[in-house]
Each structure stands twice: as structure tokens, then as C-alpha cells.
Design a protein around this motif. Structure first.
Motif, PDB file in Angstrom:
ATOM      1  N   UNK A   1       0.819  -1.119   0.141  1.00  0.00           N
ATOM      2  CA  UNK A   1      -0.019  -0.023  -0.099  1.00  0.00           C
ATOM      3  C   UNK A   1       0.921   1.490  -0.008  1.00  0.00           C
ATOM      4  N   UNK A   2       1.998   1.420   0.725  1.00  0.00           N
ATOM      5  CA  UNK A   2       2.820   2.410   0.552  1.00  0.00           C
ATOM      6  C   UNK A   2       3.767   2.641  -0.421  1.00  0.00           C
ATOM      7  N   UNK A   3       4.252   1.656  -1.052  1.00  0.00           N
ATOM      8  CA  UNK A   3       5.226   1.538  -2.152  1.00  0.00           C
ATOM      9  C   UNK A   3       4.677   1.200  -3.532  1.00  0.00           C
ATOM     10  N   UNK A   4       3.603  -0.018  -3.511  1.00  0.00           N
ATOM     11  CA  UNK A   4       3.637  -0.506  -4.858  1.00  0.00           C
ATOM     12  C   UNK A   4       2.250   0.441  -5.412  1.00  0.00           C
ATOM     13  N   UNK A   5       1.073   0.273  -4.487  1.00  0.00           N
ATOM     14  CA  UNK A   5      -0.143   0.806  -5.007  1.00  0.00           C
ATOM     15  C   UNK A   5      -0.096   2.114  -5.606  1.00  0.00           C
ATOM     16  N   UNK A   6       0.665   3.131  -5.330  1.00  0.00           N
ATOM     17  CA  UNK A   6       0.717   4.424  -5.809  1.00  0.00           C
ATOM     18  C   UNK A   6       1.250   4.495  -7.326  1.00  0.00           C
ATOM     19  N   UNK A   7       2.033   3.478  -7.502  1.00  0.00           N
ATOM     20  CA  UNK A   7       2.980   3.083  -8.909  1.00  0.00           C
ATOM     21  C   UNK A   7       1.994   2.559  -9.948  1.00  0.00           C
ATOM     22  N   UNK A   8       0.670   1.701  -9.367  1.00  0.00           N
ATOM     23  CA  UNK A   8       0.130   1.052 -10.504  1.00  0.00           C
ATOM     24  C   UNK A   8      -1.017   1.648 -11.162  1.00  0.00           C
ATOM     25  N   UNK A   9      -1.032   1.724 -12.346  1.00  0.00           N
ATOM     26  CA  UNK A   9      -1.901   2.725 -13.065  1.00  0.00           C
ATOM     27  C   UNK A   9      -3.143   1.866 -13.559  1.00  0.00           C
ATOM     28  N   UNK A  10      -2.719   0.782 -13.959  1.00  0.00           N
ATOM     29  CA  UNK A  10      -3.821  -0.041 -14.673  1.00  0.00           C
ATOM     30  C   UNK A  10      -4.708  -0.948 -13.694  1.00  0.00           C
ATOM     31  N   UNK A  11      -5.918  -0.804 -13.776  1.00  0.00           N
ATOM     32  CA  UNK A  11      -6.877  -1.612 -12.844  1.00  0.00           C
ATOM     33  C   UNK A  11      -6.849  -3.119 -13.115  1.00  0.00           C
ATOM     34  N   UNK A  12      -6.525  -3.567 -14.345  1.00  0.00           N
ATOM     35  CA  UNK A  12      -6.251  -4.966 -14.318  1.00  0.00           C
ATOM     36  C   UNK A  12      -5.307  -5.628 -13.572  1.00  0.00           C
ATOM     37  N   UNK A  13      -4.235  -4.793 -13.758  1.00  0.00           N
ATOM     38  CA  UNK A  13      -2.961  -5.393 -12.769  1.00  0.00           C
ATOM     39  C   UNK A  13      -3.229  -5.247 -11.459  1.00  0.00           C
ATOM     40  N   UNK A  14      -3.925  -4.316 -10.845  1.00  0.00           N
ATOM     41  CA  UNK A  14      -4.036  -4.374  -9.339  1.00  0.00           C
ATOM     42  C   UNK A  14      -5.040  -5.528  -9.227  1.00  0.00           C
ATOM     43  N   UNK A  15      -6.331  -5.664  -9.964  1.00  0.00           N
ATOM     44  CA  UNK A  15      -7.034  -6.709  -9.515  1.00  0.00           C
ATOM     45  C   UNK A  15      -6.328  -7.943  -9.585  1.00  0.00           C
ATOM     46  N   UNK A  16      -5.516  -8.197 -10.540  1.00  0.00           N
ATOM     47  CA  UNK A  16      -4.835  -9.507 -10.911  1.00  0.00           C
ATOM     48  C   UNK A  16      -4.011  -9.972  -9.600  1.00  0.00           C
ATOM     49  N   UNK A  17      -3.122  -9.010  -9.034  1.00  0.00           N
ATOM     50  CA  UNK A  17      -2.149  -9.146  -8.123  1.00  0.00           C
ATOM     51  C   UNK A  17      -2.800  -9.448  -6.874  1.00  0.00           C
ATOM     52  N   UNK A  18      -3.990  -8.535  -6.473  1.00  0.00           N
ATOM     53  CA  UNK A  18      -4.677  -9.007  -5.276  1.00  0.00           C
ATOM     54  C   UNK A  18      -5.245 -10.386  -5.345  1.00  0.00           C
ATOM     55  N   UNK A  19      -5.881 -10.648  -6.526  1.00  0.00           N
ATOM     56  CA  UNK A  19      -6.253 -11.893  -6.644  1.00  0.00           C
ATOM     57  C   UNK A  19      -5.384 -12.927  -6.348  1.00  0.00           C
ATOM     58  N   UNK A  20      -4.338 -12.712  -6.642  1.00  0.00           N
ATOM     59  CA  UNK A  20      -3.148 -13.882  -6.598  1.00  0.00           C
ATOM     60  C   UNK A  20      -2.773 -13.913  -5.115  1.00  0.00           C
ATOM     61  N   UNK A  21      -2.714 -12.809  -4.268  1.00  0.00           N
ATOM     62  CA  UNK A  21      -2.705 -12.940  -2.926  1.00  0.00           C
ATOM     63  C   UNK A  21      -3.934 -13.887  -2.332  1.00  0.00           C
ATOM     64  N   UNK A  22      -5.060 -13.383  -2.888  1.00  0.00           N
ATOM     65  CA  UNK A  22      -6.359 -14.115  -2.173  1.00  0.00           C
ATOM     66  C   UNK A  22      -6.123 -15.456  -2.651  1.00  0.00           C
ATOM     67  N   UNK A  23      -5.814 -15.944  -3.894  1.00  0.00           N
ATOM     68  CA  UNK A  23      -5.778 -17.336  -4.238  1.00  0.00           C
ATOM     69  C   UNK A  23      -4.443 -18.193  -3.575  1.00  0.00           C
ATOM     70  N   UNK A  24      -3.630 -17.698  -3.564  1.00  0.00           N
ATOM     71  CA  UNK A  24      -2.517 -18.202  -2.810  1.00  0.00           C
ATOM     72  C   UNK A  24      -2.874 -18.459  -1.412  1.00  0.00           C
ATOM     73  N   UNK A  25      -3.486 -17.604  -0.575  1.00  0.00           N
ATOM     74  CA  UNK A  25      -4.201 -17.724   0.738  1.00  0.00           C
ATOM     75  C   UNK A  25      -4.695 -18.918   0.735  1.00  0.00           C
TER      76      UNK A  25
END
Length: 237
Positions: A26-50
Motif C-alpha cells: 500500500x505504501x510503495x506499490x499501490x501509488x505506482x499501479x496505473x492499470x486496474x487489471x494489474x491491481x485486480x490480478x495481483x490482489x487476486x493472486x494474494x487471495x488465491x495463494x492464501x
């Protein structure tokens, strides 16, 4: 009279399972993400791995293509695969994920990992041929697995000191959700109610894998052998 704004009922139940995400995201990565698809996919990978119940833990591209939860957040139809691949490529380029290619031709697949020490170590072990890579379904945990770990530890092992609380938090990030309750149960069965014992079980499963029965989620033979080993080590035998 002032009124509470928003929905009339709570969306998240009291014991809803949490998907841990590093604060640095949230402090370093999120401000640099511009594409919504990238954000959704990365968060979903966290969710799926969990929610993976087997080791090694990864998310394959083929799994993401068939994931209905992710599909709802991305472009449906023919554009879904293209948007998925674009988001994954951006995540790789930004260093959020790492990937391993497996198979060839129609059997080719890409396995994705969070780009942390654990993810990189697992990916390198797969590349070296040390680990098999079965595609395992992402499962929702059983109700007992969503019980807060601190309360579960206090009920079964003992008081939670600040050091143990930190260890529980780190373990929750590192291991599948079913592992900690199961390791605590083994500690109770062996009557070795110590955090070091629980940690030893988790590390062994992490390093060597844990073959579990699909119905019971247990591997009694491995559990029995591991209990015998740790008892002998702790007693100095």
C-alpha cells in the motif's frame, strides 16, 4: 438527528477470514499501479495463494483463466484472456510477481508467485526440478480454519506473548490457512505445547511438502513420524 451513512447491515461477518497483504504494497506499490487489471490480478493472486491447501503454492495462468471471481472483475468474453495476460505482464514488469514456465505446446502453462523471498525460493526449487507442480484447486477454508489464530493458540497451546504474536502473524502470511490449526492440533496430541514445536512442524511441511488426504486433510503416517522425530530431538535423544 444524525444517522449512520451507508449500508444498513455489516458486509463482513465478525470472523470473516482475512487475506494478508504486506503493508509495503500500500505504501510503495499501490501509488505506482496505473492499470486496474494489474491491481485486480495481483490482489487476486494474494487471495488465491492464501487458499491453496497444498505445497508448493502457486497460481497457474490456466487457473486464473477459469477463475469466476477474477472473471467478474475483468473484461468478459474474448477480451478476458488478453486483459489477463496484459495485467500479468505488467505485474511481472513491475516486480510484483515472478513466474515459471512449465510444459510445452498445448500443455504449456505459467506458474505465478508473489515476488518475496518465499515465492522466489519456491519458484527456483521448481526450476531445479526439486518440487512437483500439480495444479490444485483453490478452496475455501472450513469454518474451523477461520477462527482467529491468537484465540486458537491460547485455547490449545498457551498464553500469547508479543514474540509469539509476531510469529503467528508471520506464519499466517507464509503458510496455507489450514496448516496452523493442524500443526497446533499435532502439538496438543503430542502434548508438546510450545510455539517452537508448532514452528518445527510448519517448517517441515514447508520444506518437504505435506501430502494430505482430500477428504480428511490429514496424512497420519507423516504426522506420526514427525511427532516421533521432534519428541526425540526435544528430549535430547
Amino acid at each position: 438527528m444524525t444517522r449512520l451513512q451507508g449500508a444498513e447491515r455489516a458486509l463482513f461477518p465478525p470472523n470473516a477470514e482475512v487475506t494478508p497483504v504486506p503493508s509495503m504494497f500500500f505504501s510503495h506499490v499501490l501509488p505506482e499501479v496505473e492499470e486496474a487489471a494489474e491491481l485486480r490480478i495481483v490482489l487476486h493472486v494474494f487471495y488465491a495463494l492464501r487458499r491453496k491447501r497444498v505445497f508448493p503454492r502457486f497460481v497457474a495462468r490456466s487457473e486464473l483463466l477459469a477463475d469466476e471471481v477474477l472473471l467478474r472483475g475483468l473484461r468478459a468474453g474474448a477480451g478476458y484472456a488478453a486483459e489477463l495476460d496484459q495485467g500479468l505482464a505488467l505485474a511481472l514488469g513491475h516486480g510484483l510477481l515472478v513466474a515459471v514456465e512449465k510444459g510445452a505446446g498445448e500443455a504449456r502453462d505459467l506458474l505465478y508467485f508473489i515476488n518475496d523471498e518465499d515465492g522466489r525460493r519456491t519458484a527456483n526449487r521448481i526450476l531445479a526440478g526439486e518440487l512437483a507442480t500439480p495444479i490444485a484447486a483453490v478452496r475455501e477454508p472450513a469454518a474451523t480454519e477461520s477462527e482467529p489464530l491468537v484465540a486458537l493458540y491460547e485455547q490449545n497451546i498457551g498464553p500469547v506473548t508479543p514474540l509469539i504474536a509476531e510469529g503467528l502473524a508471520e506464519a499466517e502470511l507464509k503458510y496455507p490457512p489450514a496448516w496452523l490449526p493442524r500443526a497446533m492440533k499435532l502439538a496438543v496430541t503430542a502434548n508438546v505445547r510450545r510455539w517452537s514445536y508448532v514452528q518445527a512442524i510448519l517448517e517441515r511441511w514447508h520444506n518437504e511438502g505435506m501430502d494430505v488426504d482430500e477428504e480428511t486433510g490429514r496424512d497420519p503416517e507423516r504426522e506420526r513420524l514427525w511427532e516421533r522425530y521432534v519428541r526425540g530431538r526435544d528430549s535430547g535423544g
